[in-house]
Design a protein around this motif. Structure first.
Motif, PDB file in Angstrom:
ATOM      1  N   PRO A   4     115.865  18.752  34.881  1.00 19.96           N
ATOM      2  CA  PRO A   4     116.334  17.494  35.406  1.00 19.96           C
ATOM      3  C   PRO A   4     117.271  16.477  34.679  1.00 19.96           C
ATOM      4  O   PRO A   4     118.001  16.005  34.926  1.00 19.96           O
ATOM      5  CB  PRO A   4     114.973  16.727  35.733  1.00 19.96           C
ATOM      6  CG  PRO A   4     113.832  17.918  35.740  1.00 19.96           C
ATOM      7  CD  PRO A   4     114.706  18.977  34.942  1.00 19.96           C
ATOM      8  N   PHE A   5     117.071  16.827  33.431  1.00 19.86           N
ATOM      9  CA  PHE A   5     118.111  16.056  32.347  1.00 19.86           C
ATOM     10  C   PHE A   5     119.320  16.518  32.361  1.00 19.86           C
ATOM     11  O   PHE A   5     120.244  15.830  32.519  1.00 19.86           O
ATOM     12  CB  PHE A   5     117.333  16.181  30.792  1.00 19.86           C
ATOM     13  CG  PHE A   5     118.425  15.645  30.026  1.00 19.86           C
ATOM     14  CD1 PHE A   5     118.001  14.335  29.556  1.00 19.86           C
ATOM     15  CD2 PHE A   5     119.615  16.249  29.206  1.00 19.86           C
ATOM     16  CE1 PHE A   5     118.620  13.767  28.709  1.00 19.86           C
ATOM     17  CE2 PHE A   5     120.226  15.477  28.512  1.00 19.86           C
ATOM     18  CZ  PHE A   5     119.968  14.308  27.986  1.00 19.86           C
ATOM     19  N   MET A   6     119.521  17.913  32.372  1.00 20.86           N
ATOM     20  CA  MET A   6     120.921  18.369  32.339  1.00 20.86           C
ATOM     21  C   MET A   6     121.574  18.001  33.913  1.00 20.86           C
ATOM     22  O   MET A   6     122.779  18.049  33.977  1.00 20.86           O
ATOM     23  CB  MET A   6     120.862  20.008  32.243  1.00 20.86           C
ATOM     24  CG  MET A   6     120.360  20.244  30.644  1.00 20.86           C
ATOM     25  SD  MET A   6     121.510  19.553  29.549  1.00 20.86           S
ATOM     26  CE  MET A   6     122.992  20.328  29.886  1.00 20.86           C
ATOM     27  N   GLU A   7     120.624  18.176  34.917  1.00 19.02           N
ATOM     28  CA  GLU A   7     121.342  17.840  36.059  1.00 19.02           C
ATOM     29  C   GLU A   7     121.642  16.506  36.059  1.00 19.02           C
ATOM     30  O   GLU A   7     122.786  16.288  36.869  1.00 19.02           O
ATOM     31  CB  GLU A   7     120.376  18.327  37.338  1.00 19.02           C
ATOM     32  CG  GLU A   7     120.576  18.096  38.738  1.00 19.02           C
ATOM     33  CD  GLU A   7     121.705  19.092  39.144  1.00 19.02           C
ATOM     34  OE1 GLU A   7     122.514  18.594  40.074  1.00 19.02           O
ATOM     35  OE2 GLU A   7     121.676  20.185  38.674  1.00 19.02           O
ATOM     36  N   GLN A   8     120.826  15.702  35.866  1.00 15.40           N
ATOM     37  CA  GLN A   8     121.404  14.110  35.903  1.00 15.40           C
ATOM     38  C   GLN A   8     122.614  13.890  35.005  1.00 15.40           C
ATOM     39  O   GLN A   8     123.230  13.114  35.413  1.00 15.40           O
ATOM     40  CB  GLN A   8     120.044  13.529  35.637  1.00 15.40           C
ATOM     41  CG  GLN A   8     119.027  13.186  36.716  1.00 15.40           C
ATOM     42  CD  GLN A   8     117.925  12.552  36.070  1.00 15.40           C
ATOM     43  OE1 GLN A   8     117.909  11.473  35.489  1.00 15.40           O
ATOM     44  NE2 GLN A   8     116.516  13.262  36.117  1.00 15.40           N
ATOM     45  N   MET A   9     122.658  14.491  33.951  1.00 15.68           N
ATOM     46  CA  MET A   9     123.780  14.266  32.970  1.00 15.68           C
ATOM     47  C   MET A   9     125.002  14.683  33.764  1.00 15.68           C
ATOM     48  O   MET A   9     126.173  14.422  33.459  1.00 15.68           O
ATOM     49  CB  MET A   9     123.372  14.673  31.702  1.00 15.68           C
ATOM     50  CG  MET A   9     122.623  13.971  30.735  1.00 15.68           C
ATOM     51  SD  MET A   9     123.296  12.255  30.601  1.00 15.68           S
ATOM     52  CE  MET A   9     124.657  12.536  29.835  1.00 15.68           C
ATOM     53  N   ALA A  10     125.023  16.023  34.394  1.00 14.85           N
ATOM     54  CA  ALA A  10     126.146  16.749  34.882  1.00 14.85           C
ATOM     55  C   ALA A  10     126.616  15.735  36.035  1.00 14.85           C
ATOM     56  O   ALA A  10     127.893  15.627  36.053  1.00 14.85           O
ATOM     57  CB  ALA A  10     125.862  18.268  35.518  1.00 14.85           C
ATOM     58  N   VAL A  11     125.724  15.231  36.924  1.00 24.22           N
ATOM     59  CA  VAL A  11     126.077  14.600  38.070  1.00 24.22           C
ATOM     60  C   VAL A  11     126.786  13.245  37.465  1.00 24.22           C
ATOM     61  O   VAL A  11     127.643  12.863  37.840  1.00 24.22           O
ATOM     62  CB  VAL A  11     124.927  14.135  38.955  1.00 24.22           C
ATOM     63  CG1 VAL A  11     125.178  13.008  39.845  1.00 24.22           C
ATOM     64  CG2 VAL A  11     124.497  15.470  39.484  1.00 24.22           C
ATOM     65  N   ARG A  12     125.999  12.567  36.504  1.00 26.29           N
ATOM     66  CA  ARG A  12     126.744  11.206  36.060  1.00 26.29           C
ATOM     67  C   ARG A  12     128.033  11.739  35.317  1.00 26.29           C
ATOM     68  O   ARG A  12     128.914  10.803  35.478  1.00 26.29           O
ATOM     69  CB  ARG A  12     125.827  10.683  34.766  1.00 26.29           C
ATOM     70  CG  ARG A  12     124.583   9.871  35.559  1.00 26.29           C
ATOM     71  CD  ARG A  12     123.536   9.612  34.578  1.00 26.29           C
ATOM     72  NE  ARG A  12     122.730   8.540  35.027  1.00 26.29           N
ATOM     73  CZ  ARG A  12     121.621   9.092  35.770  1.00 26.29           C
ATOM     74  NH1 ARG A  12     121.141  10.128  36.016  1.00 26.29           N
ATOM     75  NH2 ARG A  12     120.644   8.032  35.995  1.00 26.29           N
ATOM     76  N   LEU A  13     128.401  12.882  34.519  1.00 24.49           N
ATOM     77  CA  LEU A  13     129.577  12.937  33.991  1.00 24.49           C
ATOM     78  C   LEU A  13     130.624  13.252  35.083  1.00 24.49           C
ATOM     79  O   LEU A  13     131.752  12.623  34.997  1.00 24.49           O
ATOM     80  CB  LEU A  13     129.437  14.113  33.011  1.00 24.49           C
ATOM     81  CG  LEU A  13     128.622  13.788  31.734  1.00 24.49           C
ATOM     82  CD1 LEU A  13     128.522  14.857  30.819  1.00 24.49           C
ATOM     83  CD2 LEU A  13     129.517  12.763  30.867  1.00 24.49           C
ATOM     84  N   ALA A  14     130.276  14.062  35.976  1.00 23.49           N
ATOM     85  CA  ALA A  14     131.190  14.260  36.994  1.00 23.49           C
ATOM     86  C   ALA A  14     131.750  12.935  37.904  1.00 23.49           C
ATOM     87  O   ALA A  14     132.679  12.849  38.292  1.00 23.49           O
ATOM     88  CB  ALA A  14     130.566  15.355  38.059  1.00 23.49           C
TER      89      ALA A  14
END
Length: 185
Positions: A4-14
């Motif tokens: 969940p952490f990596m998914e949320q960060m990737a979405v936010r960065l994108a």
């Protein structure tokens, strides 16, 4: 890579215009395939996997390429940043020392690091809190961004009045600004 952490960060960065390529080490892939909770592979194997992924991504990247990761992934990237001539390094929740072993810092290589580096760290991270990290001799190429009352996963204490989502947004904002500043003249 899909926590969940990596998914949320990737979405936010994108959402902030930062392209992200995620990968997982072989021992984590084995966990996913039901092979039980395996310990991390030896460092040499982790670094070799990082080099392989970097070579593949470098072939496809059209602009500057930053490397990094969360916790151990960021630590492995930091060991390779200069060797790979990375344009930048971004670490989230850097493990400055092993859990429960603050007397065994993992910072020797950070003293001479040349790659522009951003470390986003929780002020109360059990693997490197603000007070302890202030004592380490770090390269001037390293910028630290501290998140108030946050732990290793950047989660704040409830009593702080802050939320994990706010911290993830702040981390993404800081990362996007850092990377955007690298391509500026």
């Amino acid at each position: 890579m899909d926590s969940p952490f990596m998914e949320q960060m990737a979405v936010r960065l994108a959402a902030r215009g930062v392209a992200v390529c995620r990968f997982e080490f072989a021992y984590m892939a084995a966990r996913r395939q039901g092979m039980g909770r395996r310990p991390p592979s030896p460092q040499a194997q982790l670094l070799a996997q990082w080099r392989e992924v970097h070579a593949l991504v470098r072939q496809q990247a059209t602009g500057p390429l930053a490397i990094g990761g969360k916790s151990m992934g960021g630590r492995m990237a930091s060991l390779l940043a200069d060797e790979l001539e990375a344009e930048a390094l971004v670490c989230l929740g850097y493990p400055f020392h092993p859990a429960g072993k603050p007397d065994k810092p993992r910072v020797a290589h950070l003293q001479g690091l040349r790659a522009p580096t951003l470390i986003v760290q929780g002020e109360r991270d059990a693997l490197g809190d603000r007070e302890r990290v202030a004592q380490y001799p770090l390269s001037p190429a390293i910028a630290l961004h501290w998140l108030a009352a946050a732990d290793h996963d950047l989660k704040p204490l409830k009593r702080s009045g802050l939320t994990h989502e706010q911290h993830l947004d702040e981390a993404a904002d800081v990362i996007a600004a850092f990377l955007g500043g690298l391509s500026s003249p």
